[in-house]
Design an enzyme around this catalytic site. Structure first.
Site, PDB file in Angstrom:
ATOM      1  N   HIS A 178       0.789  -1.237   0.000  1.00 42.04           N
ATOM      2  CA  HIS A 178       0.000   0.000   0.000  1.00 42.04           C
ATOM      3  C   HIS A 178       0.821   1.287   0.000  1.00 42.04           C
ATOM      4  O   HIS A 178       0.324   2.337  -0.417  1.00 42.04           O
ATOM      5  CB  HIS A 178      -0.926   0.014   1.224  1.00 42.04           C
ATOM      6  CG  HIS A 178      -2.186   0.788   1.018  1.00 42.04           C
ATOM      7  ND1 HIS A 178      -2.257   1.917   0.227  1.00 42.04           N
ATOM      8  CD2 HIS A 178      -3.429   0.627   1.508  1.00 42.04           C
ATOM      9  CE1 HIS A 178      -3.494   2.402   0.239  1.00 42.04           C
ATOM     10  NE2 HIS A 178      -4.214   1.636   1.003  1.00 42.04           N
ATOM     11  N   TYR A 182     -14.794   5.707   8.634  1.00 43.76           N
ATOM     12  CA  TYR A 182     -13.775   6.183   7.694  1.00 43.76           C
ATOM     13  C   TYR A 182     -14.205   5.823   6.279  1.00 43.76           C
ATOM     14  O   TYR A 182     -14.470   4.652   5.989  1.00 43.76           O
ATOM     15  CB  TYR A 182     -12.446   5.499   8.032  1.00 43.76           C
ATOM     16  CG  TYR A 182     -11.248   5.902   7.201  1.00 43.76           C
ATOM     17  CD1 TYR A 182     -10.206   6.615   7.770  1.00 43.76           C
ATOM     18  CD2 TYR A 182     -11.115   5.532   5.864  1.00 43.76           C
ATOM     19  CE1 TYR A 182      -9.076   6.966   7.035  1.00 43.76           C
ATOM     20  CE2 TYR A 182     -10.001   5.881   5.117  1.00 43.76           C
ATOM     21  CZ  TYR A 182      -8.984   6.593   5.715  1.00 43.76           C
ATOM     22  OH  TYR A 182      -7.868   6.947   4.980  1.00 43.76           O
ATOM     23  N   THR A 225      -4.858  10.672  -0.302  1.00 40.55           N
ATOM     24  CA  THR A 225      -6.218  10.448   0.180  1.00 40.55           C
ATOM     25  C   THR A 225      -6.582  11.415   1.298  1.00 40.55           C
ATOM     26  O   THR A 225      -5.723  12.062   1.891  1.00 40.55           O
ATOM     27  CB  THR A 225      -6.384   9.009   0.721  1.00 40.55           C
ATOM     28  OG1 THR A 225      -5.481   8.820   1.829  1.00 40.55           O
ATOM     29  CG2 THR A 225      -6.123   7.976  -0.355  1.00 40.55           C
TER      30      THR A 225
END
Length: 776
Positions: A471, A587, A600
């Site tokens: 990630h 979230y 993000t």
């Protein structure tokens, strides 16, 4: 082995007759070919940099400026107002020529200067235009005059035929929100989640922070925003990802699955070969910047910075922090099969191998019956568990000899391919089949995915595919873009023969795969076994459910005049409330790629209006009242999403303030409490149809199943969803088996019930309207 022999370019021996030198012409040729490819890339990079440096103007516009200025000068007019004469008199070298030649060169210099000034002006004006985000807040189809004028100017100054990175210099910087606005938005986001006493306490802490330490931290943050390209992204990558010492398997890595309704072939080597070929073509397009940048509404460009590290990238473990290492190029991939590792070359004679040639090499691996050496089958477990043991092991056992050479082959590969041995498939009559698919993609056995690599392509014996991605290098939309590109082009660009094999004929005999060699001492073997056990325990604690909701999708939702994403978020809140009997901090991931190097932001989707709608649903309020509350909650959610996309989010600002507080050595009770609040419901929408290759109207069976991730909180859920076509939504639900209050299948059933109940609101309201109309 022939490959090992060919790796030495020359050798020599000393004899009484002198030095005897033996040249290996094949190896020298390989060195030459590698140098040619490297120089071609450099020249291409320079060409692209020049193109992007003058964008949105065209390099040919220089010729236009030079021609106009020369024509005016030749006609006897001085458009430079004396500047050309000054250049002639004072520029070295130019003033040494005769008058006519000097005037000509000075005119060229003035034209070049005028061209550069014009380009800089246009780029600055385009950057100013891209700071306007009012268009996002306007109703679709009802644009204001201001937005219409803005659209016209964007189309005039936005340039033509952009390359992947052409817009990068014109993208605005992510702004730092005002401290007061962030405090207000934060308090609004938690008002419905806290009891009155705790909420009043948080109000007091927020006020003290805003009036005191917060001002100092904000000044440092504004200073960073002036200096850095993006005030969030480097700290986000460093502190959220690379400094984390917990296992990245499940906790950080995410996955994607196949287009479930079709399977182009059941041949493992063939499917792998076509996808590898397409991915390498995609890599070439990224390197050459031939990949089209994503432009919202064909007008507003998104940042393309994250594409750079998609290939040839590895996360290297460290004691305190990991490091992302990106190699400029790689001529091979690493293949894992039955616990054995292979180095497979992807270039031959200055070209990428054809799919049928890659297929032949992979088939050799599949046909190879050799056993893995002791410890090799579970080696990847080192990448699955906590980072510190892996960092120490890498230093102690992989810093020299054949272990280092073999580890280098994996880490320097373009990507890793795992040829699995157990079939996974979609079965509409067996819902648990998809769950097994998700487990295999998220963590596998804990030993058959190289979790440090930017991504691992997984291919099953029956031809099903998926991927597991690290990630830290980029966010999921970047992988989703490549995945959509790949699984579309493998069919429509390459295709398969009737027997499921790759198309084409083999021109050259491809090089043999090279089996990587290992020599693990006893302490290393013990550590690998310990990591295998730990990885297995982590895998067994994951409860994962993939649900294909086909009762209805965005087609019906759009008739309700509600945002599909907001509708789904409301359904998730209703499901969670029915599961836990309370609301939780939620979230939802949003992108900030309208800004340069944006990644993000968080949308806190559990709002006061959301809670009001959910409570009214549970109280079985009137349908018209429920519709009214739903639309109000959906509107609030959409505005929060727009705020997040346009740099007015809460959480990245609070995160950066916290980082600054640590640098200045002053702790904040407010920030400490805010950043310790658990996200018991973590959600994300997987983007679909990012490219123009996937036409779901023409090929409705090509809908992708999306992907998912592990739970963020020990007692919470991770929910990823993809709106696949008009009538289908895939949900990927994860939680932990060790938590007695959660259950992925239970939550899936509650989501389905929420969807059914929410649809009934509109159906019942329509029925009532029809009844009233008939009676009248």
């Amino acid at each position: 082995m022939a490959e090992a022999h060919a790796a030495v370019a020359f050798s020599f021996t000393v004899t009484p007759d002198g030095v005897d030198v033996n040249l290996n012409h094949e190896a020298l040729h390989a060195v030459w070919e590698s140098g040619v490819i490297s120089w071609k890339k450099r020249i291409g990079k320079l060409k692209n940099n020049f193109h992007n440096g003058v964008f949105p103007a065209s390099p040919l516009s220089l010729l236009f400026f030079v021609t106009i200025v020369l024509a005016i000068k030749t006609a006897g007019w001085d458009a430079s107002m004396g500047v050309i004469n000054v250049l002639h008199l004072h520029v070295p070298v130019v003033n040494s020529y005769s008058y006519s030649v000097g005037q000509y060169l000075s005119t060229l210099l003035f034209a070049l200067f005028l061209w550069l000034v014009t380009i800089m002006t246009i780029r600055y004006f385009l950057k100013l235009l891209l700071t306007y985000h009012g268009w996002m807040y306007e109703m679709h189809g009802t644009l204001s005059l201001r937005t219409k004028l803005w659209l016209g100017l964007i189309r005039i100054f936005g340039g033509r035929k952009p390359m992947l990175n052409s817009y990068q210099a014109s993208l605005p910087k992510l702004p730092v929100p005002s401290l007061h606005d962030t405090m207000q938005r934060y308090l609004e986001s938690v008002e419905s989640l806290m009891e009155e006493e705790r909420y009043n306490r948080m109000k007091k802490l927020a006020k003290e922070f805003e009036d005191g330490l917060g001002r100092k931290l904000q000044r440092y943050l504004i200073l960073k925003s002036w200096w850095a390209t993006n005030y969030v992204s480097d700290w986000w990558e460093q502190y959220v990802y690379l400094r984390g010492r917990a296992p990245i398997m499940i906790n950080s890595n995410y996955y994607g699955i196949d287009a479930l309704l079709v399977k182009p072939t059941d041949q493992q080597a063939s499917r792998a070969a076509n996808l590898i070929s397409i991915m390498l073509k995609y890599r070439r397009e990224v390197d050459r910047e031939e990949l089209n940048p994503i432009v919202l509404n064909k007008t507003v460009p998104l940042c393309s910075a994250q594409y750079e590290r998609q290939f040839n990238t590895t996360r290297i473990p460290g004691i305190e922090t990991d490091t992302l290492v990106h190699f400029k190029d790689s001529s091979h991939i690493a293949v894992l099969h039955k616990g054995r590792y292979f180095k497979v070359y992807i270039r031959h004679k200055r070209r990428l191998l054809e799919p049928i040639e890659i297929e032949a090499m992979l088939q050799r691996i599949l046909d190879d019956e050799a056993e893995p050496v002791e410890g090799e089958a579970h080696l990847a477990a080192l990448t699955a568990v906590e980072r510190v043991p892996w960092a120490k092991a890498r230093k102690d056992f992989f810093s020299k000899g054949k272990n280092k050479a073999s580890l280098d082959a994996i880490e320097k590969a373009a990507f890793v391919v795992s040829l699995d041995t157990e079939n996974i498939d979609y079965d509409p009559n067996d819902p648990t089949a998809l769950d097994s698919y998700g487990h295999s993609m998220l963590h596998g056995s804990g030993c058959n995915r190289w979790f440090d690599k930017s991504f691992t392509l997984v291919v099953f014996p029956n031809g099903r595919v998926g991927f597991n991605a690290e990630h830290s290098w980029a966010d999921a939309p970047i992988m989703a873009h490549m995945w959509e590109y790949s699984i579309t082009d493998e069919v429509y660009m390459l295709g398969y023969r009737d027997d499921g094999r790759c198309q084409g004929t083999m021109v050259y005999q491809p090089p043999n795969p090279i089996r990587l060699e290992w020599d693990f001492p006893k302490p290393c073997l013990d550590l690998i076994e310990t990591c295998r056990i730990q990885a297995q325990l982590l895998c067994e604690d994951v409860d994962l459910h993939i649900m294909m909701h086909s009762a209805y999708g965005k087609g019906f939702i759009k008739t309700c005049k509600v945002s599909p994403d907001a509708y789904i978020q409301l359904a998730l809140q209703l499901a969670y409330y029915r599961s836990a009997g309370k609301f939780c901090l939620t979230y939802e991931s949003s992108m900030t790629r309208l800004f340069r190097e944006g990644r993000t932001e968080t949308v806190r989707s559990c709002t006061k209006d959301t809670c009001a709608f959910v409570k009214a649903m549970e109280a079985k309020a009137d349908n018209q009242e429920l519709i009214k509350l739903m639309k109000k909650a959906a509107g609030t959610h959409q505005n929060l999403y727009r705020d997040a996309m346009t740099g007015a989010g809460i959480d990245r600002h609070l995160f950066c303030l916290y980082v600054v507080s640590k640098y200045v050595g002053q702790d904040s009770p407010f920030l400490a409490e805010v950043l310790s609040e658990p996200w018991r419901l973590s959600t994300s929408q997987t983007p679909h149809q990012q490219t123009d290759k996937l036409d779901l109207n023409k090929y409705p069976d090509r809908i992708c199943g999306g992907g998912g991730f592990g739970p963020v909180a020990d007692d919470g859920y991770g929910v990823s969803y993809i709106i696949a076509g008009e009538d289908t939504i895939f949900f990927h639900i994860s939680c932990k088996n060790s938590c007695p209050t959660t259950g992925a299948h239970k939550f899936g059933r509650l989501i389905e019930k929420s969807f059914a109940d929410m649809k009934a609101i509109f159906n019942n309201a329509s029925s009532r309207d029809r009844t009233l109309s008939t009676s009248l």
